[in-house]
Design an enzyme around this catalytic site. Structure first.
Site, short mmCIF file in Angstrom:
data_model
loop_
_atom_site.label_atom_id
_atom_site.label_comp_id
_atom_site.label_asym_id
_atom_site.label_seq_id
_atom_site.Cartn_x
_atom_site.Cartn_y
_atom_site.Cartn_z
N ASP A 153 4.76 -19.46 -7.69
CA ASP A 153 3.89 -20.56 -8.15
C ASP A 153 3.44 -20.34 -9.58
O ASP A 153 2.68 -19.40 -9.86
CB ASP A 153 2.66 -20.64 -7.24
N HIS A 186 8.20 -22.88 -8.40
CA HIS A 186 7.44 -24.13 -8.31
C HIS A 186 6.56 -24.24 -9.55
O HIS A 186 5.59 -23.51 -9.71
CB HIS A 186 6.59 -24.06 -7.01
N GLY A 239 -2.82 -25.78 -6.73
CA GLY A 239 -3.70 -25.01 -7.61
C GLY A 239 -4.20 -23.73 -6.96
O GLY A 239 -4.45 -22.75 -7.65
N GLY A 282 -4.12 -21.09 -3.26
CA GLY A 282 -3.66 -20.75 -1.92
C GLY A 282 -4.84 -20.82 -0.96
O GLY A 282 -5.99 -21.02 -1.37
N ASP A 302 4.61 -27.21 1.37
CA ASP A 302 3.86 -26.16 0.67
C ASP A 302 2.36 -26.39 0.79
O ASP A 302 1.83 -27.37 0.28
CB ASP A 302 4.27 -26.17 -0.82
N GLY A 303 1.69 -25.45 1.47
CA GLY A 303 0.23 -25.48 1.58
C GLY A 303 -0.25 -25.50 3.02
O GLY A 303 0.03 -26.43 3.76
N SER A 312 -1.03 -17.33 2.21
CA SER A 312 -2.07 -16.52 2.84
C SER A 312 -1.75 -16.18 4.29
O SER A 312 -2.07 -15.08 4.74
CB SER A 312 -3.43 -17.20 2.72
C1 DX5 Z 1 -0.57 -23.88 -4.27
C2 DX5 Z 1 0.81 -23.31 -4.16
C3 DX5 Z 1 1.20 -22.78 -2.85
C4 DX5 Z 1 0.29 -21.71 -2.28
C5 DX5 Z 1 0.35 -21.86 -0.80
O1 DX5 Z 1 -0.67 -24.76 -5.32
O2 DX5 Z 1 1.80 -24.26 -4.53
O3 DX5 Z 1 2.54 -22.30 -2.87
O4 DX5 Z 1 0.65 -20.42 -2.65
O5 DX5 Z 1 -0.58 -21.01 -0.24
P1 DX5 Z 1 -1.01 -21.09 1.28
O6 DX5 Z 1 0.21 -20.86 2.11
O7 DX5 Z 1 -2.01 -20.00 1.39
O8 DX5 Z 1 -1.60 -22.45 1.51
ZN ZN Z 2 3.94 -23.61 -4.32
#
Ligand code: DX5
Ligand code: ZN
Length: 220
Positions: A36, A67, A143, A145, A176-177, A199
């Protein structure tokens, strides 16, 4: 449908032990590294850039899925390719000449994808879908995690899969997320095939076992 892939997000790794965490992903059932990149403009947070990606690449034995959450990503595509990106996704909302940016990613030797924020209409993809290896649907506001998964994503995955099928394509759909062992099967049912998990993996007591479970649930 194509096999289901797991991409642990290195945003949640321990940066003081980056080699250890990279090797953990190498030794797990994960398929890709999700990387990220945030610039403090397109999203309110700043993460890391080329030197950190190069450090991960030095030890990684699996592809890097980069990303880009940065404004005007076209300024840096070649540099990201040079430090080891295998797949580069750019936000629809971040670049004016999206078609040109996708070509630039492919010319740099990488697979190209588009990311949509959670309420950007899927219809913007209609004409550009054949140019894409993958579409990443955000299931949180990008933005940070550790945020809660937004349920609107299920419907969006279903509609996007329909659009892909209607065009006779086999484009990957990445989510993603907030992906966990609690929602991954429902995401597969909706039509997604590629899963970012930050996470949920890195904050667990046994990341390798957590990845194994995610992969098994996604492919069950
Ligand atoms: C946030 C990122 C994600 C993030 C996901 O903007 O694009 O890739 O790391 O984190 P989790 O899995 O903790 O939601
Ligand atoms: Zn991401």
């Amino acid at each position: 449908m194509s096999s289901k892939l797991i991409a642990p997000s290195m945003l949640a790794a321990d940066f003081g032990n980056l080699q250890r965490d990279t090797e953990m992903v190498n030794n797990s059932d994960a398929d890709w590294f999700h990387i990220d990149v945030m610039d403090g403009h397109f999203v309110p947070n700043i993460s890391y850039g080329m030197p950190v990606i190069a450090a991960i690449k030095k030890h990684a034995t699996k592809p890097l899925d980069v990303h880009l959450m940065i404004e005007k990503p076209e300024r840096y595509i070649e540099e990201f390719a040079k430090v080891g990106a295998d797949i580069i996704t750019v936000h629809y909302e971040s670049t004016v000449h999206l078609h040109r940016t996708l070509r630039q990613i492919k010319d740099a030797g990488c697979k190209a994808g588009i990311v949509l924020n959670i309420t950007t209409p899927l219809t913007v993809l209609q004409d550009i879908l054949p140019e894409c290896y993958m579409i990443l649907l955000m299931s949180i506001n990008p933005g940070f995690g550790g945020q809660k998964f937004e349920a609107i994503t299920y419907k969006r995955i279903k509609n996007l899969r329909q659009m892909i099928d209607d065009q006779g394509l086999d484009t990957r759909i990445e989510v993603d997320g907030g992906v966990t062992d609690q929602n991954i099967q429902k995401l597969v049912e909706a039509g997604a095939d590629t899963f970012v998990a930050g996470s949920h993996v890195f904050k667990s007591d046994a990341p390798i076992a957590t990845i194994k479970t995610l992969k098994a649930l996604a492919n069950s």
